[in-house]
Design a protein around this motif. Structure first.
Motif, PDB file in Angstrom:
ATOM      1  N   SER A  27       0.917  -1.245   0.076  1.00 19.74           N
ATOM      2  CA  SER A  27       0.026  -0.093  -0.021  1.00 19.74           C
ATOM      3  C   SER A  27       0.972   1.338  -0.044  1.00 19.74           C
ATOM      4  N   LYS A  28       0.206   2.487  -0.486  1.00 21.40           N
ATOM      5  CA  LYS A  28       1.078   3.593  -0.473  1.00 21.40           C
ATOM      6  C   LYS A  28       1.625   4.080   0.933  1.00 21.40           C
ATOM      7  N   ASP A  29       1.135   3.741   2.138  1.00 18.53           N
ATOM      8  CA  ASP A  29       1.881   3.841   3.504  1.00 18.53           C
ATOM      9  C   ASP A  29       2.531   2.596   3.793  1.00 18.53           C
ATOM     10  N   GLY A  30       2.637   1.655   3.142  1.00 22.83           N
ATOM     11  CA  GLY A  30       3.408   0.312   3.571  1.00 22.83           C
ATOM     12  C   GLY A  30       3.065  -0.222   4.628  1.00 22.83           C
ATOM     13  N   THR A  31       1.693  -0.189   4.837  1.00 18.31           N
ATOM     14  CA  THR A  31       1.301  -0.978   6.152  1.00 18.31           C
ATOM     15  C   THR A  31       0.871  -2.154   5.577  1.00 18.31           C
ATOM     16  N   TRP A  32       0.269  -2.288   4.488  1.00 17.32           N
ATOM     17  CA  TRP A  32      -0.549  -3.493   4.072  1.00 17.32           C
ATOM     18  C   TRP A  32       0.339  -3.989   2.561  1.00 17.32           C
ATOM     19  N   LEU A  33       0.579  -5.335   2.674  1.00 10.42           N
ATOM     20  CA  LEU A  33       1.450  -5.755   1.628  1.00 10.42           C
ATOM     21  C   LEU A  33       0.711  -6.944   0.829  1.00 10.42           C
ATOM     22  N   GLY A  34       0.769  -6.715  -0.564  1.00 14.23           N
ATOM     23  CA  GLY A  34       0.138  -7.528  -1.417  1.00 14.23           C
ATOM     24  C   GLY A  34       0.859  -8.677  -1.532  1.00 14.23           C
ATOM     25  N   VAL A  35       0.258  -9.999  -1.222  1.00 12.53           N
ATOM     26  CA  VAL A  35       1.113 -11.487  -1.287  1.00 12.53           C
ATOM     27  C   VAL A  35       0.479 -12.204  -2.181  1.00 12.53           C
ATOM     28  N   VAL A  36       1.276 -13.241  -2.527  1.00 17.53           N
ATOM     29  CA  VAL A  36       0.754 -14.514  -3.197  1.00 17.53           C
ATOM     30  C   VAL A  36       1.521 -15.680  -2.532  1.00 17.53           C
ATOM     31  N   TYR A  37       0.615 -16.968  -2.235  1.00 16.97           N
ATOM     32  CA  TYR A  37       1.254 -17.885  -1.521  1.00 16.97           C
ATOM     33  C   TYR A  37       0.834 -19.219  -2.245  1.00 16.97           C
ATOM     34  N   ALA A  38       1.549 -20.244  -2.050  1.00 16.78           N
ATOM     35  CA  ALA A  38       1.454 -21.364  -2.584  1.00 16.78           C
ATOM     36  C   ALA A  38       0.440 -22.209  -2.280  1.00 16.78           C
ATOM     37  N   ARG A  39       0.020 -23.219  -2.847  1.00 16.34           N
ATOM     38  CA  ARG A  39      -0.729 -24.415  -2.892  1.00 16.34           C
ATOM     39  C   ARG A  39       0.179 -25.553  -3.149  1.00 16.34           C
ATOM     40  N   GLY A  40       0.378 -26.271  -1.702  1.00 16.31           N
ATOM     41  CA  GLY A  40       1.533 -27.205  -2.101  1.00 16.31           C
ATOM     42  C   GLY A  40       3.087 -26.736  -2.370  1.00 16.31           C
ATOM     43  N   ASN A  41       3.652 -27.240  -3.472  1.00 19.37           N
ATOM     44  CA  ASN A  41       4.989 -26.958  -3.631  1.00 19.37           C
ATOM     45  C   ASN A  41       5.172 -25.953  -4.820  1.00 19.37           C
ATOM     46  N   GLU A  42       3.900 -25.355  -5.292  1.00 18.39           N
ATOM     47  CA  GLU A  42       3.963 -24.261  -6.262  1.00 18.39           C
ATOM     48  C   GLU A  42       4.877 -22.999  -5.720  1.00 18.39           C
ATOM     49  N   ASN A  43       5.301 -22.162  -6.513  1.00 25.20           N
ATOM     50  CA  ASN A  43       5.824 -20.685  -6.131  1.00 25.20           C
ATOM     51  C   ASN A  43       5.033 -19.529  -7.146  1.00 25.20           C
ATOM     52  N   GLY A  44       4.245 -19.992  -7.726  1.00 24.35           N
ATOM     53  CA  GLY A  44       3.485 -19.154  -8.686  1.00 24.35           C
ATOM     54  C   GLY A  44       4.124 -18.324  -9.585  1.00 24.35           C
ATOM     55  N   GLY A  45       5.277 -18.647  -9.876  1.00 24.77           N
ATOM     56  CA  GLY A  45       6.110 -17.897 -10.867  1.00 24.77           C
ATOM     57  C   GLY A  45       6.418 -16.434 -10.276  1.00 24.77           C
TER      58      GLY A  45
END
Length: 75
Positions: A27-45
């Motif tokens: 977020s603009k103020d840095g307090t919220w992070l946009g994240v992705v996370y795996a299902r199993g052993n994937e890294n989502g590219g």
């Protein structure tokens, strides 16, 4: 885990303590992070940097988490 960067956004999932996530946005103020996370052993590219910001189109789950719940361990 929220659908957007703030408590007013819908809750979409829960993360476990120690779960690895990949930070892709903030977020603009840095307090919220946009994240992705795996299902199993994937890294989502998302393990390599990209030159230009773009919407995530991988197969992992995604959402926003407050910075207070994240420990940055590499980067």
């Amino acid at each position: 885990m929220r659908s957007g960067p703030g408590r007013t956004f819908a809750s979409v999932d829960e993360l476990r303590n120690g779960q690895v996530v990949y930070v892709c946005d903030a977020s603009k103020d840095g307090t919220w992070l946009g994240v992705v996370y795996a299902r199993g052993n994937e890294n989502g590219g998302v393990t390599s940097p990209i030159a230009k910001k773009q919407p995530y189109s991988g197969n992992c789950k995604q959402g926003w988490v407050h910075l207070g719940w994240v420990e940055i361990v590499a980067g």
